[in-house]
Motif scaffolding. Structure first.
Motif, PDB file in Angstrom:
ATOM      1  N   CYS A   1       0.811  -1.222   0.000  1.00 37.28           N
ATOM      2  CA  CYS A   1       0.000   0.000   0.000  1.00 37.28           C
ATOM      3  C   CYS A   1       0.842   1.269   0.000  1.00 37.28           C
ATOM      4  CB  CYS A   1      -0.946   0.005   1.194  1.00 37.28           C
ATOM      5  SG  CYS A   1      -0.123   0.265   2.778  1.00 37.28           S
ATOM      6  N   ASN A   2       2.162   1.144   0.086  1.00 35.39           N
ATOM      7  CA  ASN A   2       3.095   2.263   0.051  1.00 35.39           C
ATOM      8  C   ASN A   2       2.959   3.187   1.263  1.00 35.39           C
ATOM      9  OD1 ASN A   2       5.308   3.335  -1.186  1.00 35.39           O
ATOM     10  ND2 ASN A   2       4.153   4.673  -2.541  1.00 35.39           N
ATOM     11  N   GLY A   3       2.400   2.701   2.358  1.00 31.33           N
ATOM     12  CA  GLY A   3       2.275   3.480   3.579  1.00 31.33           C
ATOM     13  C   GLY A   3       3.587   3.517   4.344  1.00 31.33           C
ATOM     14  N   VAL A   4       3.860   4.618   5.042  1.00 38.03           N
ATOM     15  CA  VAL A   4       5.078   4.760   5.839  1.00 38.03           C
ATOM     16  C   VAL A   4       4.909   3.987   7.140  1.00 38.03           C
ATOM     17  CG1 VAL A   4       6.574   6.400   7.013  1.00 38.03           C
ATOM     18  CG2 VAL A   4       5.512   7.031   4.850  1.00 38.03           C
ATOM     19  N   VAL A   5       5.864   3.108   7.453  1.00 36.93           N
ATOM     20  CA  VAL A   5       5.799   2.298   8.667  1.00 36.93           C
ATOM     21  C   VAL A   5       7.083   2.458   9.471  1.00 36.93           C
ATOM     22  CG1 VAL A   5       4.239   0.594   7.674  1.00 36.93           C
ATOM     23  CG2 VAL A   5       6.670   0.261   7.462  1.00 36.93           C
ATOM     24  N   GLU A   6       6.967   2.208  10.741  1.00 34.05           N
ATOM     25  CA  GLU A   6       8.126   2.266  11.632  1.00 34.05           C
ATOM     26  C   GLU A   6       9.034   1.066  11.375  1.00 34.05           C
ATOM     27  OE1 GLU A   6       8.792   4.736  13.790  1.00 34.05           O
ATOM     28  OE2 GLU A   6       6.996   5.760  13.076  1.00 34.05           O
ATOM     29  N   PRO A   7      10.351   1.201  11.576  1.00 30.03           N
ATOM     30  CA  PRO A   7      11.271   0.096  11.298  1.00 30.03           C
ATOM     31  C   PRO A   7      11.058  -1.133  12.181  1.00 30.03           C
ATOM     32  CG  PRO A   7      12.477   2.148  11.665  1.00 30.03           C
ATOM     33  CD  PRO A   7      11.042   2.426  11.927  1.00 30.03           C
ATOM     34  N   ASP A   8      10.490  -0.970  13.372  1.00 25.71           N
ATOM     35  CA  ASP A   8      10.320  -2.115  14.268  1.00 25.71           C
ATOM     36  C   ASP A   8       8.983  -2.835  14.073  1.00 25.71           C
ATOM     37  OD1 ASP A   8       9.031   0.135  15.212  1.00 25.71           O
ATOM     38  OD2 ASP A   8       9.298  -0.394  17.313  1.00 25.71           O
ATOM     39  N   PHE A   9       8.158  -2.404  13.100  1.00 30.58           N
ATOM     40  CA  PHE A   9       6.881  -3.076  12.834  1.00 30.58           C
ATOM     41  C   PHE A   9       7.111  -4.349  12.024  1.00 30.58           C
ATOM     42  CE2 PHE A   9       3.739   0.743  13.025  1.00 30.58           C
ATOM     43  CZ  PHE A   9       4.070   0.923  14.354  1.00 30.58           C
ATOM     44  N   SER A  10       6.332  -5.382  12.317  1.00 35.09           N
ATOM     45  CA  SER A  10       6.373  -6.619  11.536  1.00 35.09           C
ATOM     46  C   SER A  10       5.258  -6.655  10.494  1.00 35.09           C
ATOM     47  CB  SER A  10       6.217  -7.832  12.452  1.00 35.09           C
ATOM     48  OG  SER A  10       7.275  -7.890  13.364  1.00 35.09           O
ATOM     49  N   PHE A  11       4.178  -5.879  10.749  1.00 39.64           N
ATOM     50  CA  PHE A  11       3.040  -5.832   9.840  1.00 39.64           C
ATOM     51  C   PHE A  11       2.674  -4.378   9.567  1.00 39.64           C
ATOM     52  CE2 PHE A  11       2.748  -9.896  11.946  1.00 39.64           C
ATOM     53  CZ  PHE A  11       2.474 -10.745  10.909  1.00 39.64           C
ATOM     54  N   CYS A  12       2.165  -4.126   8.372  1.00 36.60           N
ATOM     55  CA  CYS A  12       1.750  -2.775   7.997  1.00 36.60           C
ATOM     56  C   CYS A  12       0.488  -2.398   8.765  1.00 36.60           C
ATOM     57  CB  CYS A  12       1.508  -2.712   6.487  1.00 36.60           C
ATOM     58  SG  CYS A  12       0.877  -1.117   5.931  1.00 36.60           S
ATOM     59  N   PRO A  13       0.441  -1.218   9.415  1.00 37.74           N
ATOM     60  CA  PRO A  13      -0.766  -0.819  10.146  1.00 37.74           C
ATOM     61  C   PRO A  13      -1.901  -0.377   9.214  1.00 37.74           C
ATOM     62  CG  PRO A  13       0.889   0.893  10.289  1.00 37.74           C
ATOM     63  CD  PRO A  13       1.537  -0.270   9.590  1.00 37.74           C
ATOM     64  N   PHE A  14      -1.629  -0.161   7.935  1.00 38.78           N
ATOM     65  CA  PHE A  14      -2.654   0.303   7.009  1.00 38.78           C
ATOM     66  C   PHE A  14      -3.364  -0.846   6.289  1.00 38.78           C
ATOM     67  CE2 PHE A  14       0.578   3.655   7.244  1.00 38.78           C
ATOM     68  CZ  PHE A  14      -0.196   4.645   7.799  1.00 38.78           C
ATOM     69  N   CYS A  15      -2.582  -1.844   5.812  1.00 39.47           N
ATOM     70  CA  CYS A  15      -3.207  -2.931   5.050  1.00 39.47           C
ATOM     71  C   CYS A  15      -3.042  -4.296   5.716  1.00 39.47           C
ATOM     72  CB  CYS A  15      -2.652  -2.980   3.632  1.00 39.47           C
ATOM     73  SG  CYS A  15      -0.934  -3.496   3.505  1.00 39.47           S
ATOM     74  N   GLY A  16      -2.210  -4.411   6.757  1.00 38.87           N
ATOM     75  CA  GLY A  16      -2.083  -5.657   7.491  1.00 38.87           C
ATOM     76  C   GLY A  16      -1.146  -6.686   6.885  1.00 38.87           C
ATOM     77  N   SER A  17      -0.469  -6.343   5.795  1.00 40.29           N
ATOM     78  CA  SER A  17       0.429  -7.324   5.169  1.00 40.29           C
ATOM     79  C   SER A  17       1.759  -7.392   5.920  1.00 40.29           C
ATOM     80  CB  SER A  17       0.667  -6.957   3.707  1.00 40.29           C
ATOM     81  OG  SER A  17       1.290  -5.698   3.621  1.00 40.29           O
TER      82      SER A  17
END
Length: 109
Positions: free
Chosen positions: A91-107
């Motif tokens: 989804c091209n959303g900006v995520v934090e480096p320590d995230f394992s899953f995208c908060p916008f699309c869940g992938s």
């Protein structure tokens, strides 16, 4: 004496109300807002149709119907002034480096 029954109830798209209205909860692809109907089939022949109560989201990629309230929010707009940051590849959303899953699309990242 045996009785063999081949039939079932399925949902079918009646009309597309808004194309690309959200994202699929299963595969993350575009989902359309549709009006649908429930179709009773006996021996693979439609015998009864009933309109759906309210519009639903339909993913053409994985053929999934789901409520409009379950749809993912649209992806955030890309700001070209941001430096190179970690972005979700779906989804091209900006995520934090320590995230394992995208908060916008869940992938998975």
């Amino acid at each position: 004496m045996f009785f063999f029954f081949a039939g079932g109830l399925e949902q079918q798209v009646r009309q597309v109300l808004k194309s690309g209205a959200g994202r699929c909860i299963s595969c993350g692809s575009r989902a359309d807002l549709v009006g649908y109907e429930k179709v009773l089939k006996l021996f693979f022949v439609p015998v009864w149709r009933s309109p759906g109560k309210e519009p639903a989201m339909y993913c053409d990629n994985c053929k999934l119907f789901f409520p409009q309230s379950y749809s993912f929010p649209p992806p955030p707009q890309i700001d070209p002034s941001l430096p190179d940051v970690l972005r979700c590849r779906f989804c091209n959303g900006v995520v934090e480096p320590d995230f394992s899953f995208c908060p916008f699309c869940g992938s998975a990242l």
